[in-house]
Enzyme design. Structure first.
Site, PDB file in Angstrom:
ATOM      1  CD  GLU A   1      -3.025  -0.625  -0.071  1.00  0.00           C
ATOM      2  OE1 GLU A   1      -3.096   0.549  -0.480  1.00  0.00           O
ATOM      3  OE2 GLU A   1      -3.665  -1.551  -0.582  1.00  0.00           O
TER       4      GLU A   1
ATOM      5  CE1 TYR B   1      -6.883   3.202   0.113  1.00  0.00           C
ATOM      6  CE2 TYR B   1      -4.495   3.189   0.409  1.00  0.00           C
ATOM      7  CZ  TYR B   1      -5.639   2.680  -0.179  1.00  0.00           C
ATOM      8  OH  TYR B   1      -5.539   1.624  -1.045  1.00  0.00           O
TER       9      TYR B   1
ATOM     10  CG  ASP C   1      -8.161   3.766  -4.242  1.00  0.00           C
ATOM     11  OD1 ASP C   1      -9.362   3.818  -4.611  1.00  0.00           O
ATOM     12  OD2 ASP C   1      -7.329   3.019  -4.762  1.00  0.00           O
TER      13      ASP C   1
END
Ligand code: SF4
Length: 362
Positions: free
Chosen positions: A42, A125, A143
């Site tokens: 990520e 996030y 996102d």
């Protein structure tokens, strides 16, 4: 703003999940969901194409197979493994977080939103991605792909960064979340945005959820999301000196709190107003090392982009004084004389890395 009634929700979820299971890309962190792997993928995936991330990810995991390996590695190795992904503070934050995980969590990634948010470099996030994808816990996430998909499904006619729009998107993510399989649900939404509901020319004819899409119904797909004002590209011109003593090249390490902190470079900097690159290189080398170099001879000029800057870097072979004293470093925390082969072992900002590659190819 919602585009779907409660009775249609499970039909929508089924269609999207079925599409995902049939079309998802095979990515290395999807083979076995390990929170450490999800975290690294990520952070690497922020502003980088997934296919490119996969290569970096495999090299990273081979070099640092565990949180303990990241925590114990020399910073040079961490930055070298990150070289080319940009935003080097992310790599440094990964190491700081790994060290904290070793100290406080016995090397495990915590399955708690609050604890994740307290770690360097982990924002809302990334925390939601680790919890939902790594641990399969019901956390909604947004996102850029998911925001675009929602903006089209619900035909949102306001810029997405606006406060009330943002709130509406968060509500959509929470309401639509498929709580029985959050891992695949969140990935399905992101993958769908990346492969079908793409920024340009979305594949509406092949879209599995087209009957639900308000933008498709109203023929507004090309205007969704409402475009943000484009930021202007700013040009920056820099000059640097390639200093050689025998078969050794001089490089210095940037200060930690500087942009590209901790990376290595040839000494140099930005041109002043009305200054020529060959004048700038003499001034910059003197300011940064107290060496008075002479006779700058152009080597190569390279261009690279950094956020909204277009950076042109002119490089020059420079003559050192016949008996140079030790440099007095004013813009670096360390310096080295290294061979051409050794130059390749250090991490650099993009422009300087290009110069190293050009030197090695010569
Ligand atoms: Fe996206 Fe087109 Fe599907 Fe609407 S119909 S969700 S715009 S791909």
């Amino acid at each position: 703003m919602n585009f779907i009634c409660a009775t249609q929700q499970s039909n929508f979820q089924d269609l999207l999940l079925t599409w995902f299971h049939a079309h998802m890309r095979s990515l290395p962190w999807r083979e076995e969901y390990i929170p450490y792997h999800v975290w690294i993928s990520e952070i690497m995936g922020q502003q980088t194409q997934m296919e490119r991330v996969a290569d970096y990810f495999l090299r990273w995991i081979a070099r640092f197979p565990s949180v303990a390996a990241v925590a114990a590695a020399p910073e040079l190795d961490i930055l070298k493994a990150w070289e080319g992904l940009g935003y080097y503070s992310r790599a440094r934050n990964i190491q700081k977080t790994a060290q904290l995980l070793m100290e406080v969590y016995n090397g495990d990634v915590p399955a708690s939103h609050k604890e994740l948010l307290s770690l360097p470099g982990i924002g809302p996030y990334t925390a939601a991605a680790i919890l939902s994808i790594g641990f399969n816990l019901p956390w909604p996430l947004l996102d850029a792909n998911v925001e675009r998909v929602f903006s089209r499904l619900a035909d949102i006619d306001q810029p997405l960064k606006q406060k009330d729009t943002r709130k509406a998107l968060e509500n959509m993510a929470t309401e639509l979340l498929y709580r029985r399989d959050p891992r695949n649900w969140n990935q399905a939404l992101m993958e769908f945005g990346a492969l079908v509901c793409t920024p340009k020319n979305p594949h509406c004819a092949q879209c599995p959820v087209q009957p639900f899409c308000l933008a498709n119904k109203r023929d507004t797909v090309d205007w969704r999301p409402v475009p943000r004002e484009k930021k202007k590209i700013i040009d920056i011109t820099m000059a640097c000196g390639i200093l050689r003593r025998g078969n050794l090249f001089f490089i210095q390490q940037r200060l930690d709190d500087d942009i590209w902190g901790g990376l290595w470079e040839f000494p140099g900097g930005r041109l002043l107003e009305n200054e020529l690159p060959e004048q700038a290189v003499i001034r910059e080398v003197a300011e940064e090392t107290e060496w008075q170099v002479t006779n700058p001879v152009p080597f190569r000029s390279v261009v690279h982009y950094y956020t909204r800057y277009r950076v042109t870097l002119h490089s020059f072979w420079c003559q050192l004084p016949p008996t140079p004293v030790q440099p007095v470093l004013h813009a670096a925390k360390d310096a080295n004389w290294v061979t051409l082969e050794e130059l390749g072992e250090y991490p650099y900002p993009a422009g300087h890395r290009n110069l190293v590659q050009l030197l090695q190819r010569q």
